[in-house]
Every structure is written in structure tokens, then in C-alpha cells.
Design a protein around this motif. Structure first.
Motif, PDB file in Angstrom:
ATOM      1  N   GLU A  39      -3.297  -6.863  -1.020  1.00 21.68           N
ATOM      2  CA  GLU A  39      -3.885  -5.528  -0.935  1.00 21.68           C
ATOM      3  C   GLU A  39      -3.269  -4.645  -2.019  1.00 21.68           C
ATOM      4  O   GLU A  39      -2.102  -4.808  -2.376  1.00 21.68           O
ATOM      5  CB  GLU A  39      -3.613  -4.952   0.452  1.00 21.68           C
ATOM      6  N   THR A  40      -4.044  -3.702  -2.533  1.00 22.44           N
ATOM      7  CA  THR A  40      -3.541  -2.809  -3.572  1.00 22.44           C
ATOM      8  C   THR A  40      -3.586  -1.366  -3.109  1.00 22.44           C
ATOM      9  O   THR A  40      -4.381  -0.999  -2.255  1.00 22.44           O
ATOM     10  CB  THR A  40      -4.371  -2.937  -4.875  1.00 22.44           C
ATOM     11  N   GLY A  41      -2.705  -0.550  -3.668  1.00 23.06           N
ATOM     12  CA  GLY A  41      -2.667   0.870  -3.353  1.00 23.06           C
ATOM     13  C   GLY A  41      -1.365   1.485  -3.811  1.00 23.06           C
ATOM     14  O   GLY A  41      -0.403   0.790  -4.139  1.00 23.06           O
ATOM     15  N   LYS A  42      -1.290   2.798  -3.828  1.00 23.03           N
ATOM     16  CA  LYS A  42      -0.086   3.504  -4.265  1.00 23.03           C
ATOM     17  C   LYS A  42       1.025   3.448  -3.222  1.00 23.03           C
ATOM     18  O   LYS A  42       2.187   3.570  -3.548  1.00 23.03           O
ATOM     19  CB  LYS A  42      -0.421   4.956  -4.596  1.00 23.03           C
ATOM     20  N   HIS A  43       0.660   3.265  -1.956  1.00 24.96           N
ATOM     21  CA  HIS A  43       1.629   3.286  -0.855  1.00 24.96           C
ATOM     22  C   HIS A  43       2.306   1.935  -0.623  1.00 24.96           C
ATOM     23  O   HIS A  43       3.220   1.828   0.168  1.00 24.96           O
ATOM     24  CB  HIS A  43       0.916   3.709   0.434  1.00 24.96           C
ATOM     25  N   GLY A  50       0.047  -0.100 -13.713  1.00 26.79           N
ATOM     26  CA  GLY A  50      -0.479   1.257 -13.855  1.00 26.79           C
ATOM     27  C   GLY A  50       0.036   2.110 -12.703  1.00 26.79           C
ATOM     28  O   GLY A  50       1.224   2.158 -12.448  1.00 26.79           O
ATOM     29  N   ASP A  51      -0.875   2.756 -11.980  1.00 27.17           N
ATOM     30  CA  ASP A  51      -0.493   3.580 -10.827  1.00 27.17           C
ATOM     31  C   ASP A  51      -0.607   2.820  -9.509  1.00 27.17           C
ATOM     32  O   ASP A  51      -0.353   3.378  -8.453  1.00 27.17           O
ATOM     33  CB  ASP A  51      -1.404   4.819 -10.739  1.00 27.17           C
ATOM     34  N   VAL A  52      -1.013   1.562  -9.568  1.00 27.32           N
ATOM     35  CA  VAL A  52      -1.315   0.800  -8.353  1.00 27.32           C
ATOM     36  C   VAL A  52      -0.326  -0.346  -8.170  1.00 27.32           C
ATOM     37  O   VAL A  52       0.109  -0.968  -9.131  1.00 27.32           O
ATOM     38  CB  VAL A  52      -2.764   0.256  -8.421  1.00 27.32           C
ATOM     39  N   ARG A  53       0.021  -0.620  -6.921  1.00 34.21           N
ATOM     40  CA  ARG A  53       0.897  -1.742  -6.582  1.00 34.21           C
ATOM     41  C   ARG A  53       0.090  -2.786  -5.820  1.00 34.21           C
ATOM     42  O   ARG A  53      -0.862  -2.455  -5.131  1.00 34.21           O
ATOM     43  CB  ARG A  53       2.062  -1.266  -5.721  1.00 34.21           C
ATOM     44  N   THR A  54       0.514  -4.037  -5.928  1.00 30.17           N
ATOM     45  CA  THR A  54      -0.118  -5.139  -5.213  1.00 30.17           C
ATOM     46  C   THR A  54       0.904  -5.742  -4.268  1.00 30.17           C
ATOM     47  O   THR A  54       2.011  -6.087  -4.687  1.00 30.17           O
ATOM     48  CB  THR A  54      -0.623  -6.214  -6.199  1.00 30.17           C
TER      49      THR A  54
END
Length: 170
Positions: A39-43, A50-54
Motif C-alpha cells: 500500500e502507498t501513502g504519506k502516512h 517522492g512524497d509517497v511511501r510504500t
């Protein structure tokens, strides 16, 4: 020896095949944070592109309210009073996932201390939950704009920095 300044306690579950909805259904409570592997998202905790984490693995977390001064026993009661006490449920969860109770301890002195009651230890032992500590010594080196040492992703000023009261002449 003085008491630890404040504590942050989180029940955490990890697993590559962890399905947050399934864990939520089994325990009957919505987590504070949860995600599935990939799942990806900033949290999310995981590699940043970039600004997104996996997410490298699935995660399910339930946080107690932060306590100042430290109150690990109270935080353990807060978490476990909300969820299933059925030992069979916990045995199935701990066989499938890595489960721990993470305790962030923030010291204000160089010789702070705490104790954990036998009742709290029994709650964790009956469920097969590992107790994990992350201890933060008092530091003059943390700038307000630095990332918080508790790894929340917030700045130190937004998160764990001691809050000061402003006085007004009203």
C-alpha cells in the motif's frame, strides 16, 4: 530516581500477509493506523519515493493516549479494555503475525525509572505479546524543526517537545 517524563504506548502487529480489515474484524476495534503490504501513502512507514511511501509489510496499530507523567499500566489497560480478551483469538493472531506492545519512554533526567505491574505483565503474557521499549534520553541537541525521535514523522515541536505556556497580561 525520578519517574519517566512521558510515555507513548502502541499495540503493533506486522506481517507480509496481514490484512488490516481482517484483524479489525477479529479484534472488534478500528486501529489508529493500518495498511497492507505494498500500500502507498504519506502516512505509511516504508521506503519513500517522492512524497509517497510504500509499505514493506502489513501493519495494524492501536495507540493509547500519550501520558505525562509516564503511566504504562494505565495505557495497557486503555488498549486491552477495548479489545478481545479471548486467549484463543490471541493465540491465532500471535501465530500468524509478529505482535508487540511498543513503549516509547521519554526521560527528563539521566536517571529516570518506571515499573510495570504484575497485572499488566500477565495481560501481555497470556496473549503472547512481546514488550518492546524505545528509550529517549533527555537531549539538548534536538531542534524544533528536526524529525521527532519517536519516529511519528512529525517535527519535534509538533510532537514530543515539552509544551510551554504563554502568559498574557489580561
Amino acid at each position: 530516581m525520578s519517574a519517566v517524563d512521558h510515555s507513548i504506548v502502541t499495540l503493533r502487529m506486522f506481517g507480509d500477509d496481514l490484512n488490516p480489515r481482517e484483524v479489525t474484524k477479529i479484534l472488534g476495534i478500528t486501529p489508529t493506523k493500518a495498511w497492507a503490504k505494498g500500500e502507498t501513502g504519506k502516512h505509511i512507514v516504508g521506503p519513500k519515493i517522492g512524497d509517497v511511501r510504500t509499505a514493506k509489510t502489513g501493519m495494524w496499530q492501536l495507540c493509547a493516549s500519550d501520558r505525562k507523567p509516564e503511566d504504562i499500566d494505565g495505557q495497557i489497560r486503555e488498549i486491552f479494555n477495548q479489545i478481545s480478551a479471548d486467549v484463543a483469538v490471541w493465540q491465532s493472531i500471535t501465530k500468524k503475525y509478529h505482535v508487540n506492545l511498543s513503549c516509547g519512554l521519554f526521560m527528563s533526567e539521566t536517571n529516570d525509572g518506571l515499573s510495570i505491574s504484575p497485572q499488566s505483565m500477565a495481560i501481555l503474557a497470556e496473549r503472547g505479546i512481546e514488550l518492546w521499549f524505545d528509550i529517549y534520553a533527555p537531549s539538548e541537541d534536538i531542534a524544533p524543526t528536526d524529525l521527532c525521535p519517536c519516529k511519528s514523522g512529525k517535527t519535534y515541536a509538533e510532537c514530543c517537545a515539552p509544551k510551554t505556556k504563554t502568559l498574557s497580561n489580561t
